[in-house]
Design a protein around this motif. Structure first.
Motif, PDB file in Angstrom:
ATOM      1  N   PRO A   1      95.530  28.559 -44.776  1.00 50.04           N
ATOM      2  CA  PRO A   1      96.023  27.538 -43.839  1.00 50.04           C
ATOM      3  C   PRO A   1      94.859  26.758 -43.251  1.00 50.04           C
ATOM      4  O   PRO A   1      93.696  27.135 -43.385  1.00 50.04           O
ATOM      5  N   ALA A   2      95.160  25.682 -42.589  1.00 53.45           N
ATOM      6  CA  ALA A   2      94.138  24.912 -41.885  1.00 53.45           C
ATOM      7  C   ALA A   2      93.497  25.800 -40.826  1.00 53.45           C
ATOM      8  O   ALA A   2      94.165  26.575 -40.154  1.00 53.45           O
ATOM      9  N   GLY A   3      92.182  25.717 -40.720  1.00 53.97           N
ATOM     10  CA  GLY A   3      91.474  26.564 -39.773  1.00 53.97           C
ATOM     11  C   GLY A   3      90.848  27.763 -40.427  1.00 53.97           C
ATOM     12  O   GLY A   3      89.761  28.197 -40.073  1.00 53.97           O
ATOM     13  N   ASN A   4      91.565  28.347 -41.427  1.00 56.78           N
ATOM     14  CA  ASN A   4      90.980  29.321 -42.353  1.00 56.78           C
ATOM     15  C   ASN A   4      90.626  30.677 -41.735  1.00 56.78           C
ATOM     16  O   ASN A   4      90.235  31.590 -42.442  1.00 56.78           O
ATOM     17  N   ALA A   5      90.744  30.848 -40.422  1.00 59.02           N
ATOM     18  CA  ALA A   5      90.313  32.102 -39.793  1.00 59.02           C
ATOM     19  C   ALA A   5      91.531  32.916 -39.382  1.00 59.02           C
ATOM     20  O   ALA A   5      92.066  32.745 -38.294  1.00 59.02           O
ATOM     21  N   THR A   6      92.006  33.790 -40.259  1.00 60.75           N
ATOM     22  CA  THR A   6      93.133  34.656 -39.931  1.00 60.75           C
ATOM     23  C   THR A   6      93.067  35.910 -40.779  1.00 60.75           C
ATOM     24  O   THR A   6      92.610  35.878 -41.925  1.00 60.75           O
ATOM     25  N   ASN A   7      93.519  37.010 -40.204  1.00 61.39           N
ATOM     26  CA  ASN A   7      93.619  38.267 -40.944  1.00 61.39           C
ATOM     27  C   ASN A   7      95.067  38.605 -41.288  1.00 61.39           C
ATOM     28  O   ASN A   7      95.334  39.705 -41.761  1.00 61.39           O
ATOM     29  N   ASP A   8      95.967  37.653 -41.017  1.00 62.21           N
ATOM     30  CA  ASP A   8      97.383  37.826 -41.342  1.00 62.21           C
ATOM     31  C   ASP A   8      97.667  37.140 -42.677  1.00 62.21           C
ATOM     32  O   ASP A   8      97.410  35.939 -42.835  1.00 62.21           O
TER      33      ASP A   8
ATOM     34  N   ASP B   1     101.556  20.075 -56.038  1.00 63.77           N
ATOM     35  CA  ASP B   1     102.824  19.370 -55.928  1.00 63.77           C
ATOM     36  C   ASP B   1     103.502  19.652 -54.593  1.00 63.77           C
ATOM     37  O   ASP B   1     104.232  18.820 -54.059  1.00 63.77           O
ATOM     38  N   ALA B   2     103.248  20.842 -54.031  1.00 63.92           N
ATOM     39  CA  ALA B   2     103.822  21.214 -52.735  1.00 63.92           C
ATOM     40  C   ALA B   2     102.950  20.781 -51.570  1.00 63.92           C
ATOM     41  O   ALA B   2     103.263  21.100 -50.416  1.00 63.92           O
ATOM     42  N   GLY B   3     101.849  20.055 -51.842  1.00 69.06           N
ATOM     43  CA  GLY B   3     100.951  19.610 -50.793  1.00 69.06           C
ATOM     44  C   GLY B   3     100.048  20.708 -50.267  1.00 69.06           C
ATOM     45  O   GLY B   3      99.582  20.649 -49.120  1.00 69.06           O
ATOM     46  N   LEU B   4      99.767  21.717 -51.105  1.00 63.03           N
ATOM     47  CA  LEU B   4      98.951  22.859 -50.706  1.00 63.03           C
ATOM     48  C   LEU B   4      97.668  22.908 -51.522  1.00 63.03           C
ATOM     49  O   LEU B   4      97.662  22.560 -52.714  1.00 63.03           O
ATOM     50  N   GLU B   5      96.603  23.341 -50.897  1.00 64.08           N
ATOM     51  CA  GLU B   5      95.338  23.525 -51.607  1.00 64.08           C
ATOM     52  C   GLU B   5      95.205  24.987 -51.997  1.00 64.08           C
ATOM     53  O   GLU B   5      95.247  25.872 -51.139  1.00 64.08           O
ATOM     54  N   ALA B   6      95.035  25.249 -53.294  1.00 67.57           N
ATOM     55  CA  ALA B   6      94.999  26.620 -53.785  1.00 67.57           C
ATOM     56  C   ALA B   6      93.706  26.903 -54.530  1.00 67.57           C
ATOM     57  O   ALA B   6      93.158  26.034 -55.211  1.00 67.57           O
ATOM     58  N   GLU B   7      93.260  28.127 -54.403  1.00 68.42           N
ATOM     59  CA  GLU B   7      92.129  28.622 -55.183  1.00 68.42           C
ATOM     60  C   GLU B   7      92.687  29.568 -56.242  1.00 68.42           C
ATOM     61  O   GLU B   7      93.498  30.444 -55.942  1.00 68.42           O
ATOM     62  N   ASP B   8      92.279  29.385 -57.492  1.00 65.37           N
ATOM     63  CA  ASP B   8      92.689  30.298 -58.546  1.00 65.37           C
ATOM     64  C   ASP B   8      91.850  31.567 -58.466  1.00 65.37           C
ATOM     65  O   ASP B   8      90.618  31.514 -58.523  1.00 65.37           O
TER      66      ASP B   8
END
Length: 378
Positions: A142-149, A118-125
């Protein structure tokens, strides 16, 4: 003898009132109260509008959600008309189709999004293994998927995790991985004992497990987003030496910074003298009395007093607080900011409890973005 009897009666009455306050404060999650009625619907060229009874909440500036008793919801925008009895607000959207109908009962809420989709976000359970069992969580990359933050989002007492999605969108926009957690006895996490809340004391153990989950999955820096009691939990977890190397910043919306003050404020909110709040303290802090109200252990209220513990604050915190907050008044936030200007940035909104985002989403997002950008730049 008469005086002694009167004294005993007064003591018994005080004990009974303290018992009732403590029981109410820690009560298991209950359903929504649908106290509003849709009085009218106006069809306008610039969109539909809904007419509701006038209350401080329904007349507040900003954007809100109207949850309907028999299913569906209505997102409401700005006020376009108001009289002595009613307020009229623009309808931003409604679901499911046809949900908007005169006479329907509804519940006013700042919880703007129903779920990540509903918030326009893709989530994994995902599942976080806590000391009391598996707790479901949403993992949102987030888009890009490569972050350690990473950001870990902690909801408040009697509020679902969906309420934190207002902050999740901001974290996602700046490129953080978000973990939206549940914890024991919140209605989604593991149910323990009587289902009562320990006001963040034992719930913090489940959030510690979530931090360990994030670290195990690649998090190197974490910001904790805490809402109301979730803010109290965030402060407890951030104070742990175990996480010195990884918890980098805090964003706290309407945080409980002193349970004694918050209990007093909530007594006043329901028409009781503020002073009677102290009567609940023994029922929460003494093991025998805590067991009598249905808790599995006592609640160390003083460990949640961050005015007294201000020197121990070691993680920078952006504190967002409504000046009209009657549940967790901003007096403690102002005091903490005065005591620790090196660690606390206080930003106030004309809003009630946890409704700062709703009152001005653009400003809330800008402040959070600036706070997070400083972390990313370090």
């Amino acid at each position: 003898m008469a005086a002694a009897g009167l004294g005993l009666a007064v003591a018994a009455g005080a004990a009974g009132l303290g018992f009732a306050i403590a029981r109410k404060l820690t009560a298991p999650l209950s359903g929504r109260i649908f106290s509003l009625t849709i009085r009218d619907i106006l069809r306008r060229a610039d969109g539909d509008a809904v007419v509701l009874d006038l209350t401080p909440a329904t007349a507040a500036p900003g954007i809100y959600n109207l949850w309907l008793e028999d299913g569906g919801w209505v997102r409401l925008g700005r006020v376009i008309d108001q009289d002595a009895a009613t307020v009229t607000r623009l309808v931003e959207s409604a679901a499911p189709n046809g949900a908007l109908r005169v006479g329907r009962h509804a519940s006013w809420s700042g919880i703007y999004y129903r779920d990540p989709e509903d918030a326009g976000l893709e989530a994994e359970d995902v599942i976080v293994e806590t000391p009391v069992g598996p707790a479901p969580a949403w993992l949102i990359r987030p888009a890009g998927n490569a972050t350690n933050d990473w950001a870990i989002h902690i909801h408040g007492l009697a509020s679902p995790r969906a309420g934190t999605l207002r902050g999740v969108k901001v974290a996602t926009d700046v490129g953080l991985v978000s973990l939206v957690v549940t914890y024991r006895n919140d209605g989604e996490g593991p149910r323990l004992g009587s289902g009562r809340s320990t006001l963040g004391a034992s719930e913090a153990e489940d959030v510690r497990a979530a931090v360990r989950f994030a670290i195990a999955h690649g998090a190197e820096r974490i910001v904790l987003f805490g809402w109301s009691m979730g803010g109290a939990i965030a402060l407890q977890v951030a104070a742990d030496r175990e996480f010195d190397h990884v918890i980098d910043r805090l964003i706290l919306d309407s945080p409980v910074l002193d349970w004694h003050e918050t209990i007093a404020a909530n007594c006043a909110r329901v028409g009781l003298p503020r002073q009677v709040g102290v009567l609940a303290s023994p029922w929460l802090q003494l093991n025998l009395l805590a067991c009598a109200i249905g808790l599995s252990s006592s609640v160390p209220l003083d460990t949640f007093n961050w005015i007294a513990r201000a020197p121990a604050l070691s993680v920078p915190a952006l504190v967002i607080h409504g000046t009209a907050d009657t549940s967790s008044p901003p007096v403690a936030a102002r005091r903490l900011a005065q005591l620790r200007p090196d660690m606390v940035q206080l930003e106030t909104f004309l809003a009630e409890h946890t409704l700062a985002w709703n009152s001005d989403p653009e400003r809330w997002a800008r402040l959070a973005n600036e706070w997070l950008a400083a972390m990313r730049a370090a």
